[in-house]
Design a protein around this motif. Structure first.
Motif, short mmCIF file in Angstrom:
data_model
loop_
_atom_site.label_atom_id
_atom_site.label_comp_id
_atom_site.label_asym_id
_atom_site.label_seq_id
_atom_site.Cartn_x
_atom_site.Cartn_y
_atom_site.Cartn_z
N LEU A 595 0.83 -1.21 0.00
CA LEU A 595 0.00 0.00 0.00
C LEU A 595 0.86 1.25 0.00
O LEU A 595 0.59 2.22 -0.71
N GLU A 598 2.18 2.06 -3.27
CA GLU A 598 1.15 2.63 -4.13
C GLU A 598 0.93 4.11 -3.79
O GLU A 598 0.84 4.96 -4.68
N TYR A 599 0.85 4.42 -2.50
CA TYR A 599 0.65 5.81 -2.09
C TYR A 599 1.81 6.68 -2.57
O TYR A 599 1.62 7.79 -3.06
N LYS A 720 -12.68 -1.61 -0.92
CA LYS A 720 -11.50 -0.95 -1.47
C LYS A 720 -10.24 -1.77 -1.18
O LYS A 720 -9.39 -1.97 -2.03
N PHE A 721 -10.18 -2.27 0.05
CA PHE A 721 -9.04 -3.08 0.48
C PHE A 721 -8.94 -4.36 -0.36
O PHE A 721 -7.86 -4.71 -0.85
N GLN A 723 -10.21 -4.95 -3.31
CA GLN A 723 -9.90 -4.60 -4.69
C GLN A 723 -8.41 -4.38 -4.87
O GLN A 723 -7.78 -4.84 -5.80
N ARG A 724 -7.85 -3.68 -3.89
CA ARG A 724 -6.44 -3.34 -3.94
C ARG A 724 -5.58 -4.60 -4.04
O ARG A 724 -4.56 -4.65 -4.72
#
Ligand SMILES: *[C@@H]1O[C@H](CO)[C@@H](O)[C@H](O)[C@H]1NC(C)=O
Ligand SMILES: *[C@@H]1O[C@H](CO)[C@@H](O)[C@H](O)[C@H]1NC(C)=O
Length: 776
Positions: A595, A598-599, A720-721, A723-724
């Motif tokens: 994550l 990605e951020y 969302k989690f 999907q990620r």
């Protein structure tokens, strides 16, 4: 993986076998017959009846292709016999030439890889080298006892032979060093040396088989069988080998452990031979049988799919999520397969199939029938066959085919070649310090055409898979087993090659399969370092702040990882490893580092900070510090370098005293107390959000349901989690609640705003009341 066996009876003791194509085999037996076995038609015919005084011992076909080019020479094989001769025999069975070679039987004969030399070994203890046409070049060695078996080294510059209980590796260059070691407790009967993995096999009268590296270091020793090991043979791709003994056939992984044991009624298996595509095996048996075996039950796993080769032309696809089963049928025999990035690529002997769903594969013809390696990147895949390497799109279009002088496609393996969306990296066989880099789209050398040169020989390479192409990095392991990282696009300047790890697994396992692997979705690297599973959350930090590197590592210490495992895959958060005994082990990595990548990639620094605050993992702060510095994002960097101070600042700015207290409790790891504080203060949403931030999904939902508020918020974050990480909802409670609830992010955002302003207002009321109280 298992073997499936067919047995065919014919005549007297069969001494040797050899494949002409993947479907046709020649066998020679003591009844002086050479037989031709045609597998598709199951027909057997006599090629020729040899003279009555010719008793065959060994046969070896002249190499068919050299460096990808078909040999001009007519097909022929060398046949050795008990009378001290070898014979060059045409495919039609005509003896073109007979040569007096040894006193006593000629026990073994092998062509080198380009067919320019033949080596023979005899009962007389001599080893001789012959020209292609059978002229004596030299006597390489002369010993007092019989030499039973010989093999060429991968570059045809050294040979391996048996000498009593010893093994000898002798370079053809007279001045080079000979390596000799005691290998077995009985006479060594058979050896083989694989050109792809450079590993040596030996089997002997002590009823054991062993795997060695080319320096003579033992990698595996089998337990004692009931009978001497009379034959063994590497599959040409170097992935598996077969071992034969009395009424016994065994299939083994290259690391030595056994996939399958068969007990056919064959007598001793005197000789084993694999077809060039590594799918079929034939054995010459003492009781007159010729046995045929093929490899089945190979597995491929990716996310929720498990694929099994059930028959030669059939695969079964199982979706573990819903137990749905699909069966894939192929026109021809399956040779190689690979499953990754949502695509299954299958190479049969004539075609390539690409599946995105299981009903409608894309099919195209292959030029060469022996695909030895398939590599996948997200955008396209690479096929390697004896003639070259080819990049295809998943739509089946040929994208490029890199070529370079000295390309030996026949000996490249997964450790020496790596593929990403934009780059192909290949370890140079002619100078192993050099890594050749090509642009995937054009097949031309990358950038300024300068290749990468390391100070030592490189044994393994791996390109990262994410991020922009001008940032592409390559991880490499060198001969000292140190791990380095460097950039592949380095126009005009020498790239820095920085060390990020040491002694990746004991040096005895140099050739044992992949030991480092990049994550499929983020530039996170996984490897085995000092018998620990190690994850480099952000390897590139070496280029911005090498002091922080150690802080960005995750190490997992477990006996599961110490027994010489290699890593098979690192998909999403799941690492799959193979242990030394062949069993699979799985290990999960937390989703936060991915994550964070990605951020950082999307410059969402606020989200990144929030993640670090909530995950409370020092390694994440270290990663963020490095990522922020690399992106010249100084505000974030400042906060990341000083996480504690920052966290206190953040706490001070929270809207209410209760929230501050709760986060102070979280800061010291008291999650339950933090939640209780918020609940007590009636801050239900805040309590739910804390659980969402910590990915405590079940608890978040429980609170939301109990207090009849923000169920949609929990569901929205959860969605969302998932999907990620490309997962589907499997949790029953979440499935149940998601049915009746509509997720609308705008509504949720607005609701959260209301909650926060309520908290502020309430806090203000309290402070108004306190100040009124003090005034009074
Ligand atoms: C690789 O290619 C795929 C398909 O075109 C694309 O979705 C993905 O973003 C690419 N990845 C990188 C790192 O360029
Ligand atoms: C704050 O006080 C006002 C007036 O005293 C009151 O109407 C309001 O409901 C209070 N707000 C909260 C969130 O307690």
């Amino acid at each position: 993986v298992r073997t499936k066996i067919n047995i065919n009876t014919r005549g007297e003791l069969v001494s040797c076998v050899g494949w002409t194509t993947a479907d046709e085999l020649y066998s020679c037996s003591e009844d002086h017959q050479i037989l031709n076995w045609n597998l598709p038609t199951s027909e057997t015919s006599i090629v020729v009846k040899l003279p009555d005084d010719l008793y065959p011992v060994d046969l070896h076909w002249f190499p068919k292709t050299v460096g990808g080019k078909k040999q001009a020479q007519a097909e022929l094989f060398v046949l050795t016999s008990t009378d001290g001769k070898f014979h060059l025999v045409s495919k039609a069975g005509r003896i073109e030439k007979s040569v007096e070679a040894h006193k006593g039987a000629v026990l073994a004969a092998r062509w080198n890889y380009d067919g320019s030399a033949l080596i023979t070994a005899g009962e007389d203890g001599q080893i001789k080298i012959w020209s292609k046409s059978g002229m004596l070049r030299s006597t390489l060695a002369s010993h007092g006892s019989a030499v039973y078996s010989v093999a060429w080294g991968p570059d045809s510059d050294r040979i391996l032979y048996t000498l009593g209980r010893q093994l000898v590796v002798k370079p053809l260059q007279p001045s080079s060093k000979v390596i000799q070691w005691k290998a077995h407790d009985g006479v060594v009967l058979k050896v083989d040396w694989n050109s792809v993995n450079d590993l040596i096999l030996s089997g002997g009268q002590d009823c054991k088989y062993k795997v060695w590296d080319s320096y003579g270091r033992l990698l595996h020793s089998s337990s004692s069988h009931d009978y001497p090991v009379t034959s063994l043979s590497w599959a040409p791709d170097g992935e598996v080998f077969a071992v034969g003994s009395f009424n016994t056939l065994r299939l083994c992984d290259k690391t030595g452990w056994s996939y399958a044991l068969e007990k056919p009624n064959t007598g001793s298996v005197f000789s084993l031979a694999w077809s060039a595509d590594s799918t079929q095996l034939a054995g010459a048996c003492g009781n007159g049988h010729v046995i045929f075996a093929h490899v089945v039950e190979q597995h491929w796993e990716w996310k929720n799919f498990i694929i099994t080769l059930t028959k030669r032309r059939t695969m079964q696809v199982r979706n573990v999520m819903n137990d749905a089963v699909d069966v894939l049928e192929f026109r021809d025999r399956v040779i190689k397969s690979s499953l990754a990035y949502g695509h299954l690529v299958v190479a049969t002997s004539l075609q390539c199939y690409v599946y995105k769903n299981w009903n409608t594969p894309l099919i195209f013809d292959l030029k060469e029938g022996t695909v030895s390696l398939i590599l996948q990147a997200e955008k396209h895949f690479l096929l390697l066959d004896g003639a070259g390497l080819y990049i295809f799109s998943y739509e089946g279009r040929l994208i490029s085919s890199p070529k370079f002088p000295g390309l030996r496609a026949d000996i490249l393996n997964a450790q020496g070649i790596s593929l990403s969306n934009d780059t192909i990296a290949i370890r140079d066989k002619s100078d192993e310090k050099v890594i050749l880099l090509f642009d995937t789209l054009t097949g031309k050398p990358c950038g300024d055409g300068k290749h990468l040169t390391h100070k030592l020989e490189v044994v393994e390479i791996a390109l990262d898979q994410s991020g922009p192409s001008n940032d592409r990095k390559i991880a490499l392991i060198d001969k000292n087993r140190d791990l380095y990282l460097t950039s592949v696009r380095h126009i005009g300047r020498e790239p820095k090659i920085c060390k990020i790890g040491k002694t990746l697994r004991g040096d005895l396992f140099v050739n044992h399969g992949v030991t480092i692997i990049w994550n499929d979705a983020a530039n996170i690297l996984c490897g085995i370092q000092d018998n620990q599973l190690t994850v480099w959350y952000y390897p590139s930090i070496i280029f911005t702040d090498k002091e922080l590197l150690q802080k960005t590592l995750l190490t997992k210490d477990s006996s599961d990882f110490s027994r010489a495992p290699h890593i098979l895959s690192f998909v999403g958060t799941l690492v799959t490893l193979r242990r030394g005994d062949g069993s699979l082990v799985y290990s999960n990595v937390l989703p936060y580092p991915a994550l964070l990548h990605e951020y950082s990639a999307s410059a969402r620094w606020e989200d990144a900070l929030r993640l670090c605050r909530f995950a409370k993992d020092q390694s994440l702060w270290a990663c963020l510090a490095g990522m922020a510095m690399a992106n010249r994002e100084l505000n974030t960097a400042e906060m990341a370098y000083l996480p504690r101070v920052q966290y206190i600042k953040f706490i001070k700015e929270l809207p209410s005293k209760e929230s501050s207290l709760a986060h102070m409790l979280m800061f010291s790891g008291q999650v339950q107390e933090a939640e209780a504080t918020l609940l007590q203060a009636g801050l239900i949403y805040q309590a739910i959000q804390v659980n969402i931030d910590l990915f405590n999904w079940e608890r978040a939902l429980e609170l939301a349901v109990k207090h009849k508020t923000h169920v949609d918020t929990v569901l929205a974050y959860r969605e969302k989690f998932l999907q990620r990480f490309g997962r589907m909802e499997m949790n029953k409670r979440f499935l149940q609640y998601s049915e009746g609830v509509e997720v609308n992010w705008e509504k949720i955002q607005a609701k959260i705003e209301v909650e926060l302003s309520k908290e502020r207002e309430k806090a203000a009321n309290v402070s108004v009341r306190t100040s009124l109280a003090t005034r009074r």
